[in-house]
Scaffold this motif. Structure first.
Motif, short mmCIF file in Angstrom:
data_model
loop_
_atom_site.label_atom_id
_atom_site.label_comp_id
_atom_site.label_asym_id
_atom_site.label_seq_id
_atom_site.Cartn_x
_atom_site.Cartn_y
_atom_site.Cartn_z
N ILE A 184 16.84 64.80 32.07
CA ILE A 184 16.23 66.13 31.98
C ILE A 184 15.79 66.65 33.34
O ILE A 184 15.42 67.82 33.46
N GLY A 185 15.81 65.79 34.37
CA GLY A 185 15.37 66.24 35.69
C GLY A 185 16.21 65.64 36.79
O GLY A 185 16.58 64.47 36.75
N LEU A 239 19.46 69.08 31.00
CA LEU A 239 18.63 69.33 32.19
C LEU A 239 17.60 70.43 31.95
O LEU A 239 17.92 71.48 31.40
N ARG A 240 16.39 70.16 32.42
CA ARG A 240 15.33 71.17 32.38
C ARG A 240 14.86 71.55 33.78
O ARG A 240 14.37 72.66 33.98
N ILE A 241 15.00 70.62 34.73
CA ILE A 241 14.53 70.87 36.10
C ILE A 241 15.60 70.42 37.08
O ILE A 241 16.10 69.29 37.00
N VAL A 242 15.98 71.30 38.03
CA VAL A 242 16.88 70.96 39.12
C VAL A 242 16.21 71.41 40.42
O VAL A 242 15.95 72.60 40.61
N LEU A 278 23.80 75.18 31.17
CA LEU A 278 22.54 74.43 31.14
C LEU A 278 21.47 75.26 30.45
O LEU A 278 20.48 75.70 31.04
N THR A 279 21.65 75.47 29.16
CA THR A 279 20.82 76.41 28.41
C THR A 279 19.38 75.97 28.27
O THR A 279 18.53 76.77 27.90
N ARG A 280 19.08 74.70 28.54
CA ARG A 280 17.70 74.22 28.44
C ARG A 280 16.97 74.25 29.77
O ARG A 280 15.80 73.87 29.85
N LEU A 281 17.64 74.71 30.81
CA LEU A 281 17.07 74.70 32.15
C LEU A 281 15.85 75.62 32.23
O LEU A 281 15.91 76.77 31.82
N GLU A 282 14.76 75.08 32.79
CA GLU A 282 13.53 75.85 32.94
C GLU A 282 13.20 76.15 34.41
O GLU A 282 12.58 77.16 34.71
N THR A 283 13.62 75.24 35.32
CA THR A 283 13.36 75.42 36.75
C THR A 283 14.64 75.14 37.53
O THR A 283 15.25 74.09 37.35
N LEU A 284 15.04 76.07 38.39
CA LEU A 284 16.22 75.90 39.24
C LEU A 284 15.84 76.33 40.65
O LEU A 284 15.54 77.49 40.89
N ASP A 285 15.85 75.38 41.58
CA ASP A 285 15.49 75.68 42.97
C ASP A 285 16.60 75.17 43.89
O ASP A 285 16.74 73.97 44.10
N GLY A 323 29.06 82.71 48.54
CA GLY A 323 29.71 83.30 47.39
C GLY A 323 28.72 84.06 46.52
O GLY A 323 27.56 84.27 46.89
N GLU A 324 29.19 84.48 45.37
CA GLU A 324 28.36 85.29 44.48
C GLU A 324 27.47 84.43 43.60
O GLU A 324 27.76 83.26 43.34
N ILE A 325 26.39 85.04 43.13
CA ILE A 325 25.58 84.39 42.10
C ILE A 325 26.36 84.47 40.80
O ILE A 325 26.73 85.56 40.36
N PRO A 326 26.67 83.35 40.17
CA PRO A 326 27.50 83.39 38.95
C PRO A 326 26.89 84.27 37.88
O PRO A 326 25.67 84.26 37.66
N PHE A 327 27.75 85.02 37.19
CA PHE A 327 27.28 85.88 36.10
C PHE A 327 26.62 85.04 35.01
O PHE A 327 25.70 85.50 34.33
N SER A 328 27.09 83.79 34.86
CA SER A 328 26.58 82.94 33.78
C SER A 328 25.12 82.56 33.96
O SER A 328 24.51 82.02 33.04
N VAL A 329 24.54 82.82 35.15
CA VAL A 329 23.11 82.56 35.33
C VAL A 329 22.31 83.29 34.26
O VAL A 329 21.27 82.81 33.80
N GLY A 330 22.80 84.45 33.85
CA GLY A 330 22.12 85.24 32.83
C GLY A 330 22.04 84.56 31.48
O GLY A 330 21.28 84.99 30.60
N TYR A 331 22.84 83.51 31.28
CA TYR A 331 22.80 82.79 30.01
C TYR A 331 21.65 81.78 29.95
O TYR A 331 21.42 81.17 28.91
N LEU A 332 20.98 81.59 31.06
CA LEU A 332 19.88 80.62 31.11
C LEU A 332 18.62 81.27 30.54
O LEU A 332 17.66 81.59 31.24
#
Length: 493
Positions: free
Chosen positions: A83-84, A106-109, A127-134, A142-151
Motif C-alpha cells: 500500500i506504500g 497502492l495508497r501512497i507513492v 491506481l484508483t486507491r491512491l491517496e498521496t502522489l509526490d 512529457g504531458e501529465i497523463p489524462f488518466s490522472v483524473g481517474y484517481l
C-alpha cells in the motif's frame, strides 16, 4: 482392502494439505500468477530494474522473495498487500517503470527529490486507491497523463519542479477529493481548469493562460476555485485583472518593501548571533577542571578516551545519523554509553548537541534517557549516558531468549509513559520527531527508556503542530509529516 483404504486416506489428506498450502500462499502473497509468482514482487522488481540506485537502498528487494512486505521502502497492509512505496531523497535516477500501475492497492507513492526522468506512466489512473502522489523535484518530462483524473481518491498531488509540458489536463477537475495540488515550475500551457483542491500552486509555468481569452489559448476558460498566497499576500496564480498596470505597480512596491524588511531582519539576526554567547565557552579542550551545568558533569576528553579504549570498535554499541555510541568504563567503575557526534565542530553538530542537552535538561522522567554529562572541545562533542545493558528494542527483539508477553507489555507501556510525559506534562511540550525501535532503550530490568533527542522540537500546548523541514529516519517517518512537513505529538505516536 485395508491397504487400499489407507492409501485413499493418505491421498485425501495430501490433497487437503496441498489445498491448504495454496490458500495460505494466496493469503500471504496476494494475487499469484499461474507460475506462482507474486504480481506485486514482479512489479516492484520491474521498478527496481528501471532505476539506478547509487546508495543501495533497494538491495534487499529479491525477485525470489515470497512477498515484499519485509523490503525497505515498502509498506504493506494487514492483508500483506503493498500500500506504500517511498524512496524520497535517495538520489535515484533512471525512469519510473509502467509496472507501478500493477500495484493496484497502492495508497501512497513518495518519490520526491530524486533524479528520475522519463514520462509519468500513462496508465497511472489504474491506481484508483491512491491517496498521496509526490513526484516533485525530479526530471519527469512529457504531458501529465489524462488518466490522472481517474484517481478519484487522491487527496495530495505534487508534480512541481519537473520538466512536464503540454496543456493542463482538464481531467484534474474530476478529482473531487483533492485537497492539495502543486504543479509549479514546469512548462505547462493552456487554460487552467477549475480545481477542487483548496490549496494549489501553478506558479512558474510561463505558457499558461491566466484567463483563457488570450489569442494563443485554445480551450474553455475555467477559473480556479481557490488560490494559495505567497509571503507578500499576492496570489501565486493571478486570474482576471481589470487594471494590469496597477497590479504591477502594487506588486513592485510590495516587493521593494519586503526586500527592505528582509535586509533589516538579516542584519539584526547577524548582529544578535555575532554578539550572543556560545552555548559553552571552550578555551582549552584538555583542561582538567570539573565543570557542572545544573546536575550535568563536564567530562575531560582524555577521560572518555581512556574509558572507551580510544573509541575502540570493540566497544561500539551502535551507529546513528549524528554519530556513534561506545561503551565505556569511568575511573570510578561506572559503566556508561558515550555518544560521539560526527563533525563535532560543524554547525549541524553544534545544533544537534545543544538540542539534545537542552531537551534532556527539560525532561526528567524514569522512562526518558537521562544525561550524566558532556564533553566539548573545539573539534569534539560527546554526550555521556547511563549504559543500557539490554540495548534497544531493535537489537533486543533479534536476541535470545525471546521476550515473553509480560515483558513486551511492560516495554510498550513504559515507552508510552515516556511519550505522554513529553507531550502532556512538559511545558512547552516536546515533539521527539525520531521515535523508532532503535531509540527506545532497555535497562537491566527491561524497562523502556526513550532516548536520542537530537531532532526534538518544543511546541506550545495551544499549538497543534510545528512546520519544519522533514527530519527523521526513512521508513519510520509518519506519512503525513513526510508529505506536509507538519510535526505533532500524533506523528510521534
Amino acid at each position: 482392502m485395508e491397504s487400499t483404504i489407507v492409501m485413499m486416506m493418505v491421498m485425501t489428506r495430501s490433497i487437503f494439505c496441498f489445498l491448504g498450502l495454496i490458500c495460505l500462499l494466496s493469503s500471504v502473497n496476494g494475487l499469484l500468477s499461474p507460475k506462482g509468482v507474486n504480481f506485486e514482487v514482479q512489479a516492484l522488481m520491474d521498478i527496481k530494474a528501471s532505476l539506478h540506485d547509487p546508495h543501495g537502498v533497494l538491495d534487499n528487494w529479491d525477485r525470489d522473495a515470497v512477498d515484499p512486505c519485509s523490503w525497505t521502502m515498502v509498506t504493506c497492509s494487514s492483508e500483506n498487500f503493498v500500500i506504500g512505496l517511498g524512496t524520497p531523497s535517495q538520489n535515484l535516477s533512471g525512469t519510473l517503470s509502467p509496472s507501478i500501475t500493477n500495484l493496484t492497492n497502492l495508497r501512497i507513492v513518495l518519490l520526491q527529490n530524486n533524479n528520475i526522468t522519463g514520462k509519468i506512466p500513462s496508465d497511472i489512473g489504474r491506481l484508483t486507491r491512491l491517496e498521496t502522489l509526490d513526484l516533485s523535484d525530479n526530471f519527469f518530462r512529457g504531458e501529465i497523463p489524462f488518466s490522472v483524473g481517474y484517481l478519484r481518491s487522491l487527496q495530495y498531488l505534487r508534480l512541481n519542479n519537473n520538466s512536464l509540458s503540454g496543456v493542463f489536463p482538464l481531467s484534474l477537475s474530476n478529482m473531487t477529493q483533492l485537497a492539495f495540488l502543486d504543479l509549479s515550475y514546469n512548462n505547462l500551457s493552456g487554460p487552467v481548469p477549475r480545481f477542487a483542491a483548496k490549496t494549489f500552486s501553478i506558479v512558474g509555468n510561463p505558457l499558461i493562460c491566466p484567463t483563457g481569452a488570450e489569442p494563443d489559448c485554445n480551450g474553455t476558460t475555467l477559473i480556479p476555485m481557490s488560490m494559495n498566497l505567497n509571503a507578500t499576500g499576492a496570489p501565486l496564480y493571478i486570474g482576471r485583472s481589470r487594471n494590469h498596470k496597477m497590479a504591477i505597480a502594487v506588486g513592485s512596491s510590495v516587493g521593494t518593501v519586503s526586500l527592505i524588511f528582509i535586509a533589516v531582519g538579516l542584519f539584526l539576526w547577524w548582529r544578535q548571533r555575532h554578539n550572543q554567547n556560545t552555548f559553552f565557552d571552550v578555551k582549552d579542550g584538555n583542561h582538567h577542571e570539573e565543570v557542572s551545568l545544573g546536575n550535568l558533569r563536564r567530562f575531560n576528553f582524555r577521560e572518555l578516551q581512556i574509558a572507551t579504549n580510544n573509541f575502540s570498535s570493540k566497544n561500539l554499541l551502535g551507529k546513528g545519523g549524528y554519530g556513534n555510541v561506545y561503551k565505556g568504563i569511568l575511573g570510578d567503575s561506572t559503566v556508561v554509553a558515550v555518544k560521539r557526534l560526527k563533525d563535532g565542530g560543524a554547525l549541524g553538530g553544534e545544533i544537534q548537541f545543544q538540542t539534545e542537552v537542552e531537551m534532556i535538561s527539560l525532561a526528567v522522567h524514569r522512562n526518558l534517557l537521562r544525561l550524566y554529562g558532556f564533553c566539548i572541545t573545539q573539534a569534539e562533542k560527546l554526550l555521556v549516558y547511563p549504559y543500557m545493558s539490554n540495548g534497544s528494542i531493535a537489537s533486543r527483539m533479534k536476541a535470545k531468549p525471546v521476550l515473553d508477553w509480560s515483558i513486551r507489555k511492560r516495554i510498550a507501556i513504559g515507552a508510552a509513559r515516556g511519550l505522554v510525559y513529553l507531550h502532556e506534562q512538559c511545558d512547552p511540550k516536546i515533539i521527539h520527531r525520531d521515535v523508532k525501535a532503535a531509540n527506545i532503550l532497555l535497562d537491566d530490568y527491561c524497562e523502556a527508556v526513550v532516548g536520542d533527542f537530537g531532532l526534538a522540537k518544543l511546541l506550545d500546548h495551544q499549538d497543534t503542530h510545528v512546520t519544519t523541514a522533514v527530519r527523521g529516519t526513512v521508513g519510520h517517518i509518519a506519512p503525513e509529516y513526510l508529505s506536509t512537513g507538519q510535526s505533532s505529538e500524533k506523528t510521534d505516536v
